[in-house]
Structures are given as C-alpha cells and as structure tokens.
Write a protein that holds these residues in place. Structure first.
Motif, PDB file in Angstrom:
ATOM      1  N   PRO A  90       1.167  17.001  -1.417  1.00 56.74           N
ATOM      2  CA  PRO A  90       0.838  18.069  -0.461  1.00 56.74           C
ATOM      3  C   PRO A  90       2.072  18.893  -0.083  1.00 56.74           C
ATOM      4  O   PRO A  90       3.172  18.372   0.044  1.00 56.74           O
ATOM      5  N   GLU A  91       1.875  20.173   0.055  1.00 61.59           N
ATOM      6  CA  GLU A  91       2.897  21.041   0.637  1.00 61.59           C
ATOM      7  C   GLU A  91       2.202  21.780   1.783  1.00 61.59           C
ATOM      8  O   GLU A  91       1.296  22.579   1.562  1.00 61.59           O
ATOM      9  N   PHE A  92       2.604  21.466   3.001  1.00 57.85           N
ATOM     10  CA  PHE A  92       1.960  22.061   4.164  1.00 57.85           C
ATOM     11  C   PHE A  92       2.449  23.486   4.379  1.00 57.85           C
ATOM     12  O   PHE A  92       3.631  23.779   4.233  1.00 57.85           O
ATOM     13  N   ILE A  93       1.512  24.360   4.696  1.00 57.12           N
ATOM     14  CA  ILE A  93       1.792  25.774   4.897  1.00 57.12           C
ATOM     15  C   ILE A  93       2.240  25.963   6.338  1.00 57.12           C
ATOM     16  O   ILE A  93       1.520  25.614   7.272  1.00 57.12           O
ATOM     17  N   LYS A  94       3.433  26.529   6.514  1.00 55.48           N
ATOM     18  CA  LYS A  94       4.006  26.652   7.853  1.00 55.48           C
ATOM     19  C   LYS A  94       4.096  28.082   8.360  1.00 55.48           C
ATOM     20  O   LYS A  94       4.494  28.309   9.490  1.00 55.48           O
ATOM     21  N   SER A 124       0.834  -1.202   0.000  1.00 55.74           N
ATOM     22  CA  SER A 124       0.000   0.000   0.000  1.00 55.74           C
ATOM     23  C   SER A 124       0.872   1.258   0.000  1.00 55.74           C
ATOM     24  O   SER A 124       2.024   1.243   0.419  1.00 55.74           O
ATOM     25  N   THR A 125       0.269   2.331  -0.477  1.00 58.25           N
ATOM     26  CA  THR A 125       0.948   3.623  -0.520  1.00 58.25           C
ATOM     27  C   THR A 125       1.001   4.190   0.899  1.00 58.25           C
ATOM     28  O   THR A 125      -0.008   4.181   1.595  1.00 58.25           O
ATOM     29  N   PRO A 126       2.155   4.683   1.345  1.00 51.34           N
ATOM     30  CA  PRO A 126       2.229   5.226   2.704  1.00 51.34           C
ATOM     31  C   PRO A 126       1.344   6.457   2.853  1.00 51.34           C
ATOM     32  O   PRO A 126       1.129   7.215   1.903  1.00 51.34           O
ATOM     33  N   LYS A 127       0.810   6.639   4.064  1.00 54.93           N
ATOM     34  CA  LYS A 127      -0.039   7.793   4.341  1.00 54.93           C
ATOM     35  C   LYS A 127       0.796   9.067   4.329  1.00 54.93           C
ATOM     36  O   LYS A 127       1.955   9.070   4.720  1.00 54.93           O
ATOM     37  N   VAL A 128       0.140  10.145   3.894  1.00 53.80           N
ATOM     38  CA  VAL A 128       0.773  11.460   3.891  1.00 53.80           C
ATOM     39  C   VAL A 128       0.690  12.006   5.312  1.00 53.80           C
ATOM     40  O   VAL A 128      -0.381  11.986   5.919  1.00 53.80           O
ATOM     41  N   PRO A 129       1.802  12.487   5.884  1.00 51.01           N
ATOM     42  CA  PRO A 129       1.736  13.047   7.229  1.00 51.01           C
ATOM     43  C   PRO A 129       0.822  14.271   7.254  1.00 51.01           C
ATOM     44  O   PRO A 129       0.712  14.997   6.264  1.00 51.01           O
ATOM     45  N   TRP A 130       0.167  14.469   8.385  1.00 46.08           N
ATOM     46  CA  TRP A 130      -0.802  15.553   8.497  1.00 46.08           C
ATOM     47  C   TRP A 130      -0.976  15.911   9.966  1.00 46.08           C
ATOM     48  O   TRP A 130      -0.723  15.089  10.847  1.00 46.08           O
ATOM     49  N   PHE A 131      -1.404  17.151  10.241  1.00 43.52           N
ATOM     50  CA  PHE A 131      -1.730  17.560  11.602  1.00 43.52           C
ATOM     51  C   PHE A 131      -3.015  18.372  11.584  1.00 43.52           C
ATOM     52  O   PHE A 131      -3.349  19.005  10.581  1.00 43.52           O
ATOM     53  N   ARG A 132      -3.748  18.349  12.686  1.00 43.75           N
ATOM     54  CA  ARG A 132      -5.040  19.042  12.779  1.00 43.75           C
ATOM     55  C   ARG A 132      -4.878  20.532  12.526  1.00 43.75           C
ATOM     56  O   ARG A 132      -3.923  21.146  12.975  1.00 43.75           O
ATOM     57  N   GLY A 133      -5.824  21.082  11.774  1.00 44.90           N
ATOM     58  CA  GLY A 133      -5.825  22.509  11.491  1.00 44.90           C
ATOM     59  C   GLY A 133      -4.835  22.940  10.421  1.00 44.90           C
ATOM     60  O   GLY A 133      -4.631  24.131  10.212  1.00 44.90           O
ATOM     61  N   ALA A 134      -4.246  21.992   9.743  1.00 49.74           N
ATOM     62  CA  ALA A 134      -3.223  22.312   8.733  1.00 49.74           C
ATOM     63  C   ALA A 134      -3.844  22.934   7.488  1.00 49.74           C
ATOM     64  O   ALA A 134      -4.970  22.630   7.108  1.00 49.74           O
ATOM     65  N   SER A 135      -3.083  23.816   6.871  1.00 50.59           N
ATOM     66  CA  SER A 135      -3.397  24.305   5.533  1.00 50.59           C
ATOM     67  C   SER A 135      -2.404  23.642   4.595  1.00 50.59           C
ATOM     68  O   SER A 135      -1.233  23.443   4.949  1.00 50.59           O
ATOM     69  N   CYS A 136      -2.868  23.305   3.411  1.00 50.46           N
ATOM     70  CA  CYS A 136      -2.049  22.488   2.516  1.00 50.46           C
ATOM     71  C   CYS A 136      -2.265  22.903   1.066  1.00 50.46           C
ATOM     72  O   CYS A 136      -3.399  23.069   0.621  1.00 50.46           O
TER      73      CYS A 136
END
Length: 188
Positions: A107-111, A2-14
């Motif tokens: 995804p590119e997470f907005i930091k 299976s394809t690995p899950k994309v890391p993510w955190f609550r409230g993230a903009s992406c």
C-alpha cells in the motif's frame, strides 16, 4: 509468525500494488483479466456497507494497480478477498502450486491532492511505460478509457479525481494532464 498488519486510518485513499511471485505473470489470457475484474465487482458488492470506492485501476501481466478509497475498514480485507479467490482460480486453471502473489499487497497511502493525481496518472500510464500500447486508452485492462469518456464508467468512481479539473471539461483536461507526461518522456 504472522505477517504484521498494514497501518491504516479511516477515510484513507491507497494505491495498492500486488505483484506476481518472482514477478511471474498472474494473467495469462483475457479470461484471467476479466475474472479478476469480476472479483473486484463482487467484492464491492460483498463489502457494500464498508463503502470501498475504486478510483482507478490497471491490470498488467504480472501485477495490478488499484487506487482505492476506504471509509471505515482497511483495504486489506477487500484486496485480500479478491487476491485469495483469484489465486485459487489461477492455481486450479493452470495446475499451479505455491504462492501466486509475491506478498500480501503493497500500500501507498495518498496524503495530498497532488499525490492522488500523480498516482492516477502513474497507474494509467503503466501499459505505455511497459511498451504494451502506443496510447494509454488502447489498453483494455485499465480504467483510463472510462476517465476520458471513451467507455462508460463501470466499477470505478472518477468523481474525486475529475473534481480537480474545470467543470464541464474534466475528462478533456484529465486526458491532457495524463498525456502531458508522455510528451515529457519522449522529449528527454
């Protein structure tokens, strides 16, 4: 495997990019673009309680850009639903066999605030950089004309990005911000 899950955190903009397989076109006519937008609208309703917000978007011939804000759920379920339904539609309409999209999505997470502004500007200038239009507001499949007030807001939430600009002049100042990158490009 299976394809690995994309890391993510609550409230993230992406900033999500989904590209056609082998960089092939994923939109061939106006109906295709409109159907994809309809699928985004339907997904917002379907996932209403997950409170996804589309900050901005741009649909290009062979890829899409969507800046999305999440609350409690990763953006994968949202974009996965949109792209899966769209791929079935495309495959049936064009008698296409195989994967429509190159990968699941990128995804590119907005930091930072700066990155949020730059991502929105990058998304809105994409058609201009691809020499598809002379002015970003001329591109029909982008949220830019809604940001600058030429069209009524639909599907998107401009509040977060426009909050970085002086109240009462947000749209005018956002337009100057975005288009300042055009003058820099032409000056080089």
């Amino acid at each position: 495997m299976s394809t690995p899950k994309v890391p993510w955190f609550r409230g993230a903009s992406c900033h999500i990019t989904a590209r056609g397989n082998h960089r092939n076109d994923i939109f061939k006519d106006e109906e295709d673009f409109q159907y994809y937008i309809t699928l985004i609208e339907e997904a917002l309703k379907y996932f209403e309680y997950d409170e996804y917000k589309i900050i901005c978007y741009c649909l290009m011939d062979n890829h899409v850009h969507i800046l999305i804000k999440t609350k409690d759920k990763a953006p994968g379920q949202f974009i996965g639903r949109v792209n899966a339904v769209y791929a079935k539609y495309f495959n049936k309409k064009y008698n296409y066999i195989g994967h429509l999209f190159q990968d699941r999505y990128h995804p590119e997470f907005i930091k930072s605030d700066e990155q949020m502004l730059e991502a929105s500007r990058y998304i809105h200038l994409n058609p201009l950089r691809a020499n598809m239009v002379e002015k970003p507001q001329d591109y029909q499949w982008s949220s830019y004309s809604m940001y600058i007030g030429d069209k009524k807001e639909k599907l998107i939430t401009t509040k977060e990005v426009l909050s970085y600009f002086q109240e009462g002049k947000e749209r005018e100042l956002y337009k100057k911000f975005v288009e300042s990158a055009i003058s820099i490009k032409t000056a080089l």
